[in-house]
Structures are given as structure tokens and as C-alpha cells.
Motif scaffolding. Structure first.
Motif, PDB file in Angstrom:
ATOM      1  N   ARG A  89       7.826  23.255  24.995  1.00 38.26           N
ATOM      2  CA  ARG A  89       8.915  22.284  24.860  1.00 38.26           C
ATOM      3  C   ARG A  89       8.712  21.392  23.638  1.00 38.26           C
ATOM      4  O   ARG A  89       9.670  21.063  22.937  1.00 38.26           O
ATOM      5  N   GLU A  90       7.471  20.992  23.381  1.00 37.11           N
ATOM      6  CA  GLU A  90       7.172  20.187  22.192  1.00 37.11           C
ATOM      7  C   GLU A  90       7.490  20.968  20.922  1.00 37.11           C
ATOM      8  O   GLU A  90       8.068  20.423  19.980  1.00 37.11           O
ATOM      9  N   LYS A  91       7.112  22.234  20.900  1.00 32.51           N
ATOM     10  CA  LYS A  91       7.384  23.068  19.729  1.00 32.51           C
ATOM     11  C   LYS A  91       8.887  23.244  19.526  1.00 32.51           C
ATOM     12  O   LYS A  91       9.368  23.224  18.389  1.00 32.51           O
ATOM     13  N   ILE A  92       9.606  23.415  20.609  1.00 27.61           N
ATOM     14  CA  ILE A  92      11.063  23.549  20.514  1.00 27.61           C
ATOM     15  C   ILE A  92      11.666  22.278  19.935  1.00 27.61           C
ATOM     16  O   ILE A  92      12.531  22.336  19.051  1.00 27.61           O
ATOM     17  N   ALA A  93      11.202  21.123  20.402  1.00 31.38           N
ATOM     18  CA  ALA A  93      11.705  19.846  19.882  1.00 31.38           C
ATOM     19  C   ALA A  93      11.399  19.722  18.387  1.00 31.38           C
ATOM     20  O   ALA A  93      12.256  19.273  17.610  1.00 31.38           O
ATOM     21  N   ASP A  94      10.197  20.120  17.994  1.00 33.02           N
ATOM     22  CA  ASP A  94       9.834  20.076  16.568  1.00 33.02           C
ATOM     23  C   ASP A  94      10.734  21.001  15.753  1.00 33.02           C
ATOM     24  O   ASP A  94      11.212  20.641  14.674  1.00 33.02           O
ATOM     25  N   LEU A  95      10.974  22.202  16.258  1.00 30.01           N
ATOM     26  CA  LEU A  95      11.838  23.154  15.548  1.00 30.01           C
ATOM     27  C   LEU A  95      13.275  22.652  15.473  1.00 30.01           C
ATOM     28  O   LEU A  95      13.950  22.831  14.453  1.00 30.01           O
ATOM     29  N   GLN A  96      13.743  21.977  16.517  1.00 35.68           N
ATOM     30  CA  GLN A  96      15.099  21.420  16.486  1.00 35.68           C
ATOM     31  C   GLN A  96      15.203  20.306  15.449  1.00 35.68           C
ATOM     32  O   GLN A  96      16.226  20.184  14.768  1.00 35.68           O
ATOM     33  N   ALA A  97      14.151  19.516  15.300  1.00 36.86           N
ATOM     34  CA  ALA A  97      14.135  18.466  14.282  1.00 36.86           C
ATOM     35  C   ALA A  97      14.161  19.088  12.886  1.00 36.86           C
ATOM     36  O   ALA A  97      14.872  18.604  11.993  1.00 36.86           O
ATOM     37  N   ILE A  98      13.428  20.162  12.706  1.00 38.11           N
ATOM     38  CA  ILE A  98      13.443  20.868  11.423  1.00 38.11           C
ATOM     39  C   ILE A  98      14.831  21.427  11.157  1.00 38.11           C
ATOM     40  O   ILE A  98      15.352  21.328  10.040  1.00 38.11           O
ATOM     41  N   GLU A  99      15.453  21.996  12.173  1.00 34.49           N
ATOM     42  CA  GLU A  99      16.802  22.541  12.025  1.00 34.49           C
ATOM     43  C   GLU A  99      17.791  21.450  11.609  1.00 34.49           C
ATOM     44  O   GLU A  99      18.600  21.652  10.697  1.00 34.49           O
ATOM     45  N   ARG A 100      17.704  20.292  12.255  1.00 29.70           N
ATOM     46  CA  ARG A 100      18.609  19.184  11.897  1.00 29.70           C
ATOM     47  C   ARG A 100      18.393  18.749  10.448  1.00 29.70           C
ATOM     48  O   ARG A 100      19.346  18.524   9.706  1.00 29.70           O
ATOM     49  N   ALA A 101      17.144  18.657  10.033  1.00 23.63           N
ATOM     50  CA  ALA A 101      16.841  18.248   8.651  1.00 23.63           C
ATOM     51  C   ALA A 101      17.368  19.273   7.661  1.00 23.63           C
ATOM     52  O   ALA A 101      17.961  18.910   6.631  1.00 23.63           O
ATOM     53  N   LEU A 102      17.189  20.550   7.967  1.00 22.64           N
ATOM     54  CA  LEU A 102      17.683  21.596   7.064  1.00 22.64           C
ATOM     55  C   LEU A 102      19.209  21.625   7.032  1.00 22.64           C
ATOM     56  O   LEU A 102      19.807  21.819   5.962  1.00 22.64           O
ATOM     57  N   ASN A 103      19.841  21.413   8.169  1.00 21.55           N
ATOM     58  CA  ASN A 103      21.305  21.352   8.200  1.00 21.55           C
ATOM     59  C   ASN A 103      21.812  20.193   7.355  1.00 21.55           C
ATOM     60  O   ASN A 103      22.794  20.318   6.625  1.00 21.55           O
ATOM     61  N   SER A 104      21.134  19.065   7.454  1.00 21.00           N
ATOM     62  CA  SER A 104      21.515  17.901   6.665  1.00 21.00           C
ATOM     63  C   SER A 104      21.346  18.180   5.169  1.00 21.00           C
ATOM     64  O   SER A 104      22.216  17.836   4.359  1.00 21.00           O
ATOM     65  N   LEU A 105      20.237  18.829   4.819  1.00 21.17           N
ATOM     66  CA  LEU A 105      20.006  19.168   3.417  1.00 21.17           C
ATOM     67  C   LEU A 105      21.073  20.122   2.893  1.00 21.17           C
ATOM     68  O   LEU A 105      21.613  19.918   1.802  1.00 21.17           O
ATOM     69  N   THR A 106      21.361  21.163   3.643  1.00 20.01           N
ATOM     70  CA  THR A 106      22.344  22.130   3.166  1.00 20.01           C
ATOM     71  C   THR A 106      23.735  21.523   3.113  1.00 20.01           C
ATOM     72  O   THR A 106      24.531  21.866   2.233  1.00 20.01           O
ATOM     73  N   ALA A 107      24.027  20.565   4.001  1.00 13.97           N
ATOM     74  CA  ALA A 107      25.332  19.900   3.966  1.00 13.97           C
ATOM     75  C   ALA A 107      25.455  19.005   2.740  1.00 13.97           C
ATOM     76  O   ALA A 107      26.557  18.767   2.242  1.00 13.97           O
ATOM     77  N   SER A 108      24.324  18.520   2.229  1.00 13.63           N
ATOM     78  CA  SER A 108      24.354  17.621   1.072  1.00 13.63           C
ATOM     79  C   SER A 108      24.559  18.379  -0.243  1.00 13.63           C
ATOM     80  O   SER A 108      24.760  17.764  -1.285  1.00 13.63           O
ATOM     81  N   CYS A 109      24.499  19.691  -0.185  1.00 10.62           N
ATOM     82  CA  CYS A 109      24.594  20.506  -1.398  1.00 10.62           C
ATOM     83  C   CYS A 109      25.880  21.322  -1.367  1.00 10.62           C
ATOM     84  O   CYS A 109      26.123  22.083  -0.438  1.00 10.62           O
ATOM     85  N   SER A 110      26.674  21.176  -2.412  1.00  6.48           N
ATOM     86  CA  SER A 110      27.929  21.920  -2.493  1.00  6.48           C
ATOM     87  C   SER A 110      27.708  23.362  -2.941  1.00  6.48           C
ATOM     88  O   SER A 110      28.590  24.202  -2.809  1.00  6.48           O
ATOM     89  N   GLY A 111      26.540  23.632  -3.478  1.00  4.40           N
ATOM     90  CA  GLY A 111      26.271  24.965  -3.993  1.00  4.40           C
ATOM     91  C   GLY A 111      26.823  25.156  -5.394  1.00  4.40           C
ATOM     92  O   GLY A 111      26.810  26.258  -5.918  1.00  4.40           O
ATOM     93  N   GLU A 112      27.311  24.074  -5.983  1.00  2.00           N
ATOM     94  CA  GLU A 112      27.870  24.141  -7.332  1.00  2.00           C
ATOM     95  C   GLU A 112      27.121  23.179  -8.240  1.00  2.00           C
ATOM     96  O   GLU A 112      26.477  22.251  -7.787  1.00  2.00           O
ATOM     97  N   GLY A 113      27.231  23.409  -9.515  1.00  2.00           N
ATOM     98  CA  GLY A 113      26.610  22.522 -10.496  1.00  2.00           C
ATOM     99  C   GLY A 113      25.282  23.066 -10.959  1.00  2.00           C
ATOM    100  O   GLY A 113      24.785  24.085 -10.462  1.00  2.00           O
ATOM    101  N   PRO A 114      24.679  22.362 -11.914  1.00  2.00           N
ATOM    102  CA  PRO A 114      23.410  22.838 -12.473  1.00  2.00           C
ATOM    103  C   PRO A 114      22.263  22.666 -11.484  1.00  2.00           C
ATOM    104  O   PRO A 114      22.278  21.788 -10.616  1.00  2.00           O
ATOM    105  N   LEU A 115      21.286  23.500 -11.641  1.00  2.00           N
ATOM    106  CA  LEU A 115      20.112  23.468 -10.780  1.00  2.00           C
ATOM    107  C   LEU A 115      19.401  22.118 -10.841  1.00  2.00           C
ATOM    108  O   LEU A 115      18.844  21.660  -9.845  1.00  2.00           O
ATOM    109  N   THR A 116      19.458  21.471 -11.984  1.00  2.00           N
ATOM    110  CA  THR A 116      18.787  20.172 -12.147  1.00  2.00           C
ATOM    111  C   THR A 116      19.403  19.099 -11.262  1.00  2.00           C
ATOM    112  O   THR A 116      18.773  18.073 -11.021  1.00  2.00           O
ATOM    113  N   ASP A 117      20.630  19.327 -10.767  1.00  2.00           N
ATOM    114  CA  ASP A 117      21.289  18.348  -9.895  1.00  2.00           C
ATOM    115  C   ASP A 117      21.317  18.798  -8.434  1.00  2.00           C
ATOM    116  O   ASP A 117      22.075  18.252  -7.629  1.00  2.00           O
ATOM    117  N   CYS A 118      20.528  19.773  -8.090  1.00  2.00           N
ATOM    118  CA  CYS A 118      20.525  20.292  -6.716  1.00  2.00           C
ATOM    119  C   CYS A 118      19.879  19.277  -5.779  1.00  2.00           C
ATOM    120  O   CYS A 118      18.687  18.957  -5.911  1.00  2.00           O
TER     121      CYS A 118
END
Length: 138
Positions: free
Chosen positions: A95-124
């Protein structure tokens, strides 16, 4: 009583020969006696022991925990409650590992939502976050 050579045991237990040798080195299975020819001679009940170890590992038990479970099997006075307690501890770990993985998933979702996938790599924004930098620090 039937005895098995290393390859026969590995095949019946569904593991490879190196796994058997590893289990021996780790003290999970006893080193078997050797024939005059030098071949190891395992008792037939070793198949059940190895299957027990593999199944416990598949359920997430570490080698240390597998050793503890094996010890409980032969320890006088051990009850089913003792084994149940070990399983409950593993459920808690999972259960602890699942909670940790869910926190990682939320962080990655937030990161991917912050990126439009457009523009130069230097602004990623994902790379900026991973680098620990912000636009102001550039």
C-alpha cells in the motif's frame, strides 16, 4: 526416496540452474550432498521448497522476508497467526508503494500538462523542472 540432479530439479521447479545456485548461496535452500561423481543430489521435496520461494517472491516478499517465512515453517510453536502477520506487513508495504507510485503519477501528469509539446527545447518546462531551473534562472 527420489533424488534429483540440478538440471532435473530446475526443470521441475520452473527455474534455471543459476537460480538454484543463487538460492544455495543465499541460504534459502540447503546445499545438497554430492554423488561420488560430484553431481549434486537434491531431495525430491526441494521442488516444493523452490516453488514456495518463487511464489513468495512473485507476491513481493524480499529474500529476507522469504527466509523469515521459511523459518516460520519449521519453528516450533509457530501459528497460522504468525504467518498471517507477515502477510499483513507485506500488504502494508504494498500500500505504501502504491501511494508512492500514485504521487509520482500525479507529478508526471502535472509536468506533462505544463508542456504544450511546442516550441524550442530550451523552453521545455519538463526539462526545466528536471534540471531544477526556472525561466528566471536562465
Amino acid at each position: 526416496m527420489e533424488h534429483l540432479k540440478t538440471g532435473e530439479l530446475a526443470k521441475r521447479a520452473g527455474v534455471n540452474v543459476e537460480t538454484l545456485r543463487f538460492y544455495e548461496r543465499e541460504g534459502l535452500i540447503p546445499e545438497p550432498p554430492r554423488r561420488v561423481s560430484g553431481y549434486r543430489e537434491y531431495p525430491a521435496e526441494s521442488v516444493r521448497l523452490i516453488r514456495f520461494i518463487k511464489r513468495a517472491q512473485e507476491l513481493g516478499f524480499s529474500l529476507r522476508e522469504v527466509r523469515e517465512l521459511l523459518a516460520l515453517r519449521v519453528e516450533p510453536g509457530t501459528t497460522c497467526a504468525d504467518v498471517r502477520h507477515k502477510a499483513q506487513e507485506k500488504v502494508s508495504d504494498v500500500r505504501e508503494k502504491i501511494a508512492d507510485l500514485q504521487a509520482i503519477e500525479r507529478a508526471l501528469n502535472s509536468l506533462t500538462a505544463s508542456c504544450s509539446g511546442e516550441g524550442p527545447l530550451t523552453d521545455c518546462p519538463i526539462l526545466e523542472c528536471l534540471n531544477g531551473t526556472t525561466n528566471e534562472e536562465k
